[in-house]
Design a protein around this motif. Structure first.
Motif, mmCIF file in Angstrom:
data_model
loop_
_atom_site.group_PDB
_atom_site.id
_atom_site.type_symbol
_atom_site.label_atom_id
_atom_site.label_comp_id
_atom_site.label_asym_id
_atom_site.label_seq_id
_atom_site.Cartn_x
_atom_site.Cartn_y
_atom_site.Cartn_z
ATOM 1 N N VAL A 77 0.809 -1.350 0.162
ATOM 2 C CA VAL A 77 -0.059 0.099 0.546
ATOM 3 C C VAL A 77 0.991 0.963 -0.180
ATOM 4 C CG1 VAL A 77 -1.718 1.915 1.186
ATOM 5 C CG2 VAL A 77 -2.551 -1.113 1.194
ATOM 6 N N ARG B 148 -8.049 0.061 -3.811
ATOM 7 C CA ARG B 148 -7.351 -1.527 -4.509
ATOM 8 C C ARG B 148 -6.717 -2.331 -3.970
ATOM 9 N NH1 ARG B 148 -2.839 -0.736 -7.038
ATOM 10 N NH2 ARG B 148 -2.660 0.856 -6.786
ATOM 11 N N SER C 206 -4.826 3.256 -2.890
ATOM 12 C CA SER C 206 -4.665 2.369 -3.072
ATOM 13 C C SER C 206 -4.938 1.637 -2.107
ATOM 14 C CB SER C 206 -2.277 2.907 -2.915
ATOM 15 O OG SER C 206 -2.295 2.525 -1.818
#
Length: 375
Positions: free
Chosen positions: A337, A346, A343
């Motif tokens: 991350v 995701r 992020s």
């Protein structure tokens, strides 16, 4: 006696000294006459002068803006000068509401472009596979180090994660397995009744739950529940620079953050699989009793007589491998991350998808292996 001002003053367009001068009334009924007299696009024009324009409506404002854009030859529009305050306000309003130029559609990708794109994607997947394999080696080495130095084990963290991963997951795993047993019994009875073989529904439920569905669906639930939690927790620590602070203090994030989580999954997933097997058999027995009249005593006796212990062992053997896959992928994605929430979200989704995919792939490989060895 003063001369009265006519209702409309015919507009005039003139070019002088690199400037386009407009005069008269730029109204919806008059600007059409100016289109044919406008300078050619790309002409060397420095500005559009509106100081002699009497009146102007939205059609006139649109004509002025379009003229300034065309005279620029595709560059920045020619500057508009001499407009009154009301005219400038009208020009700004029309400019904000003019349709935006649509970008040219991208050319269709050729066969070479598609092959290159596939190659880049394959290369990226290969890099991730290599990185994840290296991370798996780190985790296995850290787990092996605990055998030599048991004092390094953080028992408090291990117990905490065992509660989160195992104990708190019992209700959802039990409910899922019970309902799977109910569905198998209901659907199996509907098919076997056609051949008068309702009693074989016990074998169907037992083999399906013990060998495959019990542990597989448990691993999928744990991957979605605990794998995502691992990624989110470690990713949040990565965003707050806590992982970097650990490294600065000489602490190993794998030893502190990853090992307790993976070990907790390693210990609790077989237990969750056993609970799922029992719940699935109970659900199947209940539905068999309701739908087929197979009493629990008959169900138990046929289960003991026809199902050997290896059917249960085939499923439980997979549990430690599934646990290692889920734990390693969840922690690996958490350590990737970046410094933003995008992020984190995701990679949390990625960890769940990849973990479930790998669990199914490994389960398929186990099924092929056990079929080849005749188990």
């Amino acid at each position: 006696m003063t001369a009265q001002r006519p209702d409309r003053i015919a507009p005039v367009i003139a070019t002088a000294g690199g400037r386009v001068e407009l005069s008269g009334d730029l109204l919806i009924g008059t600007v059409a006459d100016l289109v044919s007299h406008a300078p050619a696009p790309g002409a060397d024009v420095q500005a559009v002068d509106l100081s002699r324009v009497e009146r102007m409506d939205t059609a006139g404002a649109w004509f002025v803006l379009d003229l300034a854009a065309r005279l620029s030859g595709g560059d920045a529009p020619a500057p508009i000068e001499g407009a009154s305050d009301s005219q400038a306000t009208l020009l700004d309003t029309v400019r904000e509401n003019m349709p935006r130029a649509t970008p040219a559609p991208e050319p269709r990708a050729s066969l070479t472009d598609r092959i290159a794109r596939l190659g880049r994607a394959t290369y990226g997947v290969g890099l991730v596979a290599v990185e994840m394999t290296a991370f798996l080696g780190q985790v296995v080495a850290a787990l092996a180090g605990l055998v030599l130095r048991p004092r390094r084990l953080r028992l408090t963290s291990l117990v905490h994660h065992m509660q989160e991963v195992g104990w708190n997951a019992i209700p959802i795993v039990t409910l899922m397995a019970f309902l799977i047993g109910v569905v198998l019994a209901f659907q199996g009875s509907a098919q076997l009744r056609q051949f008068g073989a309702e009693v074989f529904v016990v074998d169907l439920i037992a083999i399906a739950v013990l060998r495959e569905l019990g542990i597989l669906l448990t691993a999928i639930i744990v991957a979605g529940r605990s794998g995502s939690a691992f990624t989110a927790a470690i990713g949040s620590m990565k965003m707050r620079e806590e992982v970097s602070a650990m490294r600065t203090l000489g602490l190993d994030p794998v030893q502190i953050l990853v090992v307790p989580r993976v070990l907790a999954l390693f210990l609790t997933l077989p237990l969750l699989g056993f609970i799922a097997d029992v719940a699935g058999l109970v659900g199947g027995a209940v539905m068999s009793w309701i739908e087929l009249g197979v009493s629990p005593v008959v169900f138990q006796s046929r289960l003991v007589a026809n199902i050997d212990l290896w059917q249960f062992g085939v499923g439980i053997i997979k549990a430690p491998f599934f646990a290692l896959i889920i734990g390693v992928i969840g922690c690996y994605e958490g350590l990737k991350v970046g410094g933003n929430a995008e992020s984190l979200g995701r990679l949390t989704s990625t960890s769940v998808v990849v973990a479930i995919f790998m669990v199914i792939v490994v389960d398929a490989l186990f099924s092929i292996f056990f079929a080849l060895v005749g188990v």
